[in-house]
Design a protein around this motif. Structure first.
Motif, PDB file in Angstrom:
ATOM      1  N   SER A 151      46.477  70.126  86.886  1.00  0.00           N
ATOM      2  CA  SER A 151      46.236  69.431  88.153  1.00  0.00           C
ATOM      3  C   SER A 151      46.166  67.911  87.981  1.00  0.00           C
ATOM      4  N   GLY A 152      45.296  67.459  87.095  1.00  0.00           N
ATOM      5  CA  GLY A 152      45.158  66.015  86.878  1.00  0.00           C
ATOM      6  C   GLY A 152      46.392  65.398  86.252  1.00  0.00           C
ATOM      7  N   PRO A 153      46.894  65.996  85.163  1.00  0.00           N
ATOM      8  CA  PRO A 153      48.085  65.425  84.533  1.00  0.00           C
ATOM      9  C   PRO A 153      49.295  65.323  85.472  1.00  0.00           C
ATOM     10  N   TYR A 154      49.483  66.304  86.367  1.00  0.00           N
ATOM     11  CA  TYR A 154      50.616  66.207  87.304  1.00  0.00           C
ATOM     12  C   TYR A 154      50.420  64.992  88.218  1.00  0.00           C
ATOM     13  N   CYS A 155      49.194  64.824  88.693  1.00  0.00           N
ATOM     14  CA  CYS A 155      48.867  63.682  89.561  1.00  0.00           C
ATOM     15  C   CYS A 155      49.157  62.356  88.856  1.00  0.00           C
ATOM     16  N   THR A 156      48.658  62.209  87.639  1.00  0.00           N
ATOM     17  CA  THR A 156      48.836  60.924  86.946  1.00  0.00           C
ATOM     18  C   THR A 156      50.278  60.744  86.465  1.00  0.00           C
ATOM     19  N   MET A 157      51.009  61.847  86.255  1.00  0.00           N
ATOM     20  CA  MET A 157      52.437  61.731  85.940  1.00  0.00           C
ATOM     21  C   MET A 157      53.169  61.022  87.081  1.00  0.00           C
ATOM     22  N   VAL A 158      52.879  61.435  88.309  1.00  0.00           N
ATOM     23  CA  VAL A 158      53.561  60.805  89.451  1.00  0.00           C
ATOM     24  C   VAL A 158      53.150  59.329  89.554  1.00  0.00           C
ATOM     25  N   LEU A 159      51.870  59.034  89.321  1.00  0.00           N
ATOM     26  CA  LEU A 159      51.444  57.623  89.318  1.00  0.00           C
ATOM     27  C   LEU A 159      52.257  56.836  88.287  1.00  0.00           C
ATOM     28  N   GLY A 160      52.447  57.431  87.118  1.00  0.00           N
ATOM     29  CA  GLY A 160      53.243  56.784  86.077  1.00  0.00           C
ATOM     30  C   GLY A 160      54.715  56.668  86.461  1.00  0.00           C
ATOM     31  N   ASP A 161      55.268  57.738  87.037  1.00  0.00           N
ATOM     32  CA  ASP A 161      56.671  57.713  87.489  1.00  0.00           C
ATOM     33  C   ASP A 161      56.898  56.553  88.454  1.00  0.00           C
ATOM     34  N   MET A 162      55.864  56.187  89.189  1.00  0.00           N
ATOM     35  CA  MET A 162      55.987  55.159  90.222  1.00  0.00           C
ATOM     36  C   MET A 162      55.492  53.788  89.756  1.00  0.00           C
ATOM     37  N   GLY A 163      55.280  53.652  88.437  1.00  0.00           N
ATOM     38  CA  GLY A 163      55.049  52.312  87.902  1.00  0.00           C
ATOM     39  C   GLY A 163      53.662  52.026  87.373  1.00  0.00           C
ATOM     40  N   ALA A 164      52.696  52.918  87.638  1.00  0.00           N
ATOM     41  CA  ALA A 164      51.334  52.651  87.167  1.00  0.00           C
ATOM     42  C   ALA A 164      51.270  52.691  85.640  1.00  0.00           C
ATOM     43  N   GLU A 165      50.327  51.936  85.078  1.00  0.00           N
ATOM     44  CA  GLU A 165      50.033  52.048  83.656  1.00  0.00           C
ATOM     45  C   GLU A 165      48.949  53.108  83.496  1.00  0.00           C
ATOM     46  N   VAL A 166      49.322  54.264  82.969  1.00  0.00           N
ATOM     47  CA  VAL A 166      48.377  55.374  82.835  1.00  0.00           C
ATOM     48  C   VAL A 166      47.973  55.513  81.375  1.00  0.00           C
ATOM     49  N   ILE A 167      46.676  55.426  81.119  1.00  0.00           N
ATOM     50  CA  ILE A 167      46.176  55.685  79.773  1.00  0.00           C
ATOM     51  C   ILE A 167      45.531  57.055  79.765  1.00  0.00           C
ATOM     52  N   LYS A 168      46.194  57.976  79.057  1.00  0.00           N
ATOM     53  CA  LYS A 168      45.697  59.353  78.968  1.00  0.00           C
ATOM     54  C   LYS A 168      44.708  59.417  77.820  1.00  0.00           C
ATOM     55  N   VAL A 169      43.464  59.717  78.145  1.00  0.00           N
ATOM     56  CA  VAL A 169      42.408  59.787  77.129  1.00  0.00           C
ATOM     57  C   VAL A 169      42.191  61.253  76.773  1.00  0.00           C
ATOM     58  N   GLU A 170      42.406  61.591  75.525  1.00  0.00           N
ATOM     59  CA  GLU A 170      42.244  62.979  75.096  1.00  0.00           C
ATOM     60  C   GLU A 170      41.073  63.118  74.136  1.00  0.00           C
ATOM     61  N   LYS A 171      40.458  64.285  74.187  1.00  0.00           N
ATOM     62  CA  LYS A 171      39.248  64.517  73.385  1.00  0.00           C
ATOM     63  C   LYS A 171      39.587  64.611  71.893  1.00  0.00           C
ATOM     64  N   PHE A 172      38.649  64.184  71.087  1.00  0.00           N
ATOM     65  CA  PHE A 172      38.749  64.260  69.645  1.00  0.00           C
ATOM     66  C   PHE A 172      38.113  65.565  69.192  1.00  0.00           C
ATOM     67  N   PRO A 173      38.733  66.358  68.314  1.00  0.00           N
ATOM     68  CA  PRO A 173      39.995  66.106  67.632  1.00  0.00           C
ATOM     69  C   PRO A 173      41.209  66.802  68.242  1.00  0.00           C
ATOM     70  N   SER A 174      41.005  67.733  69.236  1.00  0.00           N
ATOM     71  CA  SER A 174      42.108  68.649  69.544  1.00  0.00           C
ATOM     72  C   SER A 174      43.021  68.180  70.685  1.00  0.00           C
ATOM     73  N   GLY A 175      42.538  67.246  71.507  1.00  0.00           N
ATOM     74  CA  GLY A 175      43.379  66.767  72.602  1.00  0.00           C
ATOM     75  C   GLY A 175      43.434  67.728  73.781  1.00  0.00           C
ATOM     76  N   ASP A 176      44.309  67.421  74.728  1.00  0.00           N
ATOM     77  CA  ASP A 176      44.556  68.225  75.928  1.00  0.00           C
ATOM     78  C   ASP A 176      44.777  69.688  75.525  1.00  0.00           C
TER      79      ASP A 176
END
Lengths: 392, 392
Positions: free
Chosen positions: B17-42
């Motif tokens: 849900s969240g990643p799809y939303c921020t993908m579109v923000l990125g597709d449209m020019g936003a600078e998206v910083i994806k913060v993933e948990k340590f150590p395993s990530g998304d």
């Protein structure tokens, strides 16, 4: 102030996709002028056989109603005057029709070079199918979504809601907002081309990942998860519930404390997650044998008490009576000038500073003709004349 | 310039849900910083068993990757520094977790009073169910959408895609854009609360209209239309097709020129539209008897030649090979640093001036750690130290 206060939208759409989009614009503060064809108006006014029906009123709140005969030059002239002061124009005619009516982007741009113009159609404005009419059900067939919905080896079934219509609505919506943001920054308008098929197709990301990476074609499998079992709907004494025992720990908790069949844990058919997926038919059978002894409510209590993800499969009536859904104001009421109080669905997003608002009910056909034309500096005599000539 | 060029988004979401939303923000020019948990990530990095998998890469293009251990004070400090310069913060933890991690709205607001903060959860941040975990399938059960999808008298079936996840994604998306518009005008940020259940429920407008006005509960009926027949999927010699003979004229054309059964027009079971709806089981049977003699392609040609709305029911593979869908660039390719060229779904909205763009592939886990921390004025020594302490 709402986010879209001051945004002027001229809305030549009908039925569901366009009206849902402009309803949200209106909910968020935009001034939406819904332009309906003379004499019959939005086709949805006729669904169910009476003029101001419920379907229409559900998706046309927060709009003003103008009725115009677009086949007449004087009717088009009204649109041109409206467009001069507008930010957004939106239509969902079959491609080519807007041009025939003289309300295509090339024409309207001459009246307002900064206009944001959005078209919604079945297949888009370009490509070999662009002249075809496209409805929600055809879009469900085209996108492949219908073919991945249903029982294993069963007939295809459609998604229970008008998925592609609403997908096109919200896809048009967020592109209009993007274009408005760009206009606020640059002063420039632009053209937006949205299709029913692509709007839904864009959401098949997991299915596309499987196809592109492994050549696996998503197929229907009831309520089952493709890689986890038990993770699906099960029949109980009085209905169906969803159970998601997503890992080994939850599976063992399920056997011990929910169905009380500890022997399943060591049953060679169900040892690993993969074993359970391979033997899911037998597993479903065994679980439903046990589940048939008690009601959904009791099983859900047991599942929740040991922390296994689960939930009801509500009938639609149960959904709209559910205490969580009601506490979130997903059923609201408004006054309709003819029907009295009517229930509507509430607003899905909760904004702390600028919430969506119900400002007015859906308009009667042509309800705001005089008001809107006066704002465009038509005189009373001219308005009378337009009525006599069946322009409005 | 794209519409969202200059918009800074801090994205603590995972899975869909969240990643799809921020993908579109990125597709449209936003600078998206994806913060993933340590150590395993998304969590999606693990679906299918290898780190950088296709599902993850499908919905995380156009983002930078930062890996942070949020359970450590020094990790939170990185988030606070990021938030100082950001416009939007988005998370999809279970309600309460953001607070435990020190990244809830009340805390982050102190670091940036103009922040737009969006939460996505299963049931929303308030109400009796707000502490429950909610996944797409549970949301389909809660909203009633599952109960209206399937065969008449069959088992409930789920919608073939993760409907509520994508609904929440685009609902979050358009509310973030609304909040950004409000921020551009007023300078103020705000809090947005989005739920999976309500995002899908808000699209059941026709079903709500029937329930509120007539007490009719939407139930599953395969591919059939509730008020028109024949308007559904039919089996042919080699598959299924959709036919929509939506009125008397189309029905008669269908009898005469498609199935060549003129006698059906005067058959007492099928005289009026209502008769056909009442006797739709027999009608389906008769039509499928005839349709079984030829392929889908031939029937679609016949239907199109007389102007009856119709269409294929594509398998998902057919959908992504269809000439219309390909001509609309709904399958695109990009280069992934490890996997080489990979196919992705294209962009559903076509904007004439500011189209969506594929600017970068999905990040590797922690790929931009150094770059992002340097921008926040961490020294090389500090960055080395953070790595030694397993903060990044």
């Amino acid at each position: 102030m709402q986010p879209l206060t001051g945004l002027k939208v001229i809305d030549l759409t009908q039925v569901l996709s366009g009206p849902y989009c402009t309803m949200v614009l209106g909910d968020m503060g935009a001034e939406v002028i819904k332009v309906e064809k003379f004499p019959s108006g939005d086709d949805t006014r006729r669904i169910g056989g009476f003029e101001d029906n419920y379907n229409f009123n559900m998706v046309n709140r927060n709009k003003k109603g103008l009725q115009v005969n677009l086949t007449m030059e004087k009717g088009r002239e009204i649109i041109y005057r409206l467009v001069e002061k507008a930010d957004v124009f939106i239509e969902n005619f079959r491609p080519g029709v807007a041009k025939k009516l003289g309300v295509d982007y090339e024409t309207l741009k001459k009246h307002n070079s900064q206009l944001i113009y959005c078209s919604i159609s079945g297949y888009g404005q370009t490509g070999p199918y662009c002249q075809k009419g496209g409805y929600d059900i055809m879009a469900q067939g085209m996108s492949g979504i219908m073919s991945m919905t249903g029982e294993t080896d069963g007939r295809p079934v459609k998604v229970g809601i008008a998925l592609h219509d609403t997908a096109a609505a919200v896809t048009a919506l967020y592109h209009i907002l993007l274009a408005y943001i760009y206009k606020l920054k640059s002063g420039e308008g632009q053209y937006i081309d949205i299709s029913l098929v692509e709007s839904g197709l864009a959401w098949t990301v997991w299915e596309a990942a499987s196809l592109f990476s492994k050549g696996e074609i998503a197929e229907p499998n009831g309520t089952r998860h493709r890689m986890i079992a038990p993770y699906q709907g099960f029949r109980t004494k009085n209905g169906y519930i969803l159970v998601g025992a997503a890992n080994q720990k939850l599976w063992e908790l399920f056997c011990k404390h929910v169905v009380e069949k500890e022997e399943w844990i060591t049953d060679p058919r169900f040892i690993t997650g993969n074993d359970r997926v391979q033997n899911v038919n037998e597993l479903e059978h065994l679980i439903e044998d046990v589940f048939s002894e008690e009601t959904s409510e009791i099983w859900l209590q047991k599942l929740e008490s040991v922390g296994i993800p689960c939930g009801p499969i509500h009938t639609y009536a149960e959904a709209l009576q559910n205490k969580q859904i009601l506490s979130r104001e997903m059923v609201i009421e408004g006054k309709h000038p003819r029907g009295g109080m009517m229930k509507m669905l509430g607003f899905p997003g909760k904004m702390s500073k600028t919430p969506a608002q119900l400002r007015s009910p859906a308009p009667l056909l042509g309800q705001h003709n005089d008001e809107i034309l006066k704002e465009l500096h038509y005189s009373e005599a001219e308005i009378r004349q337009l009525k006599e000539e069946s322009i409005i």
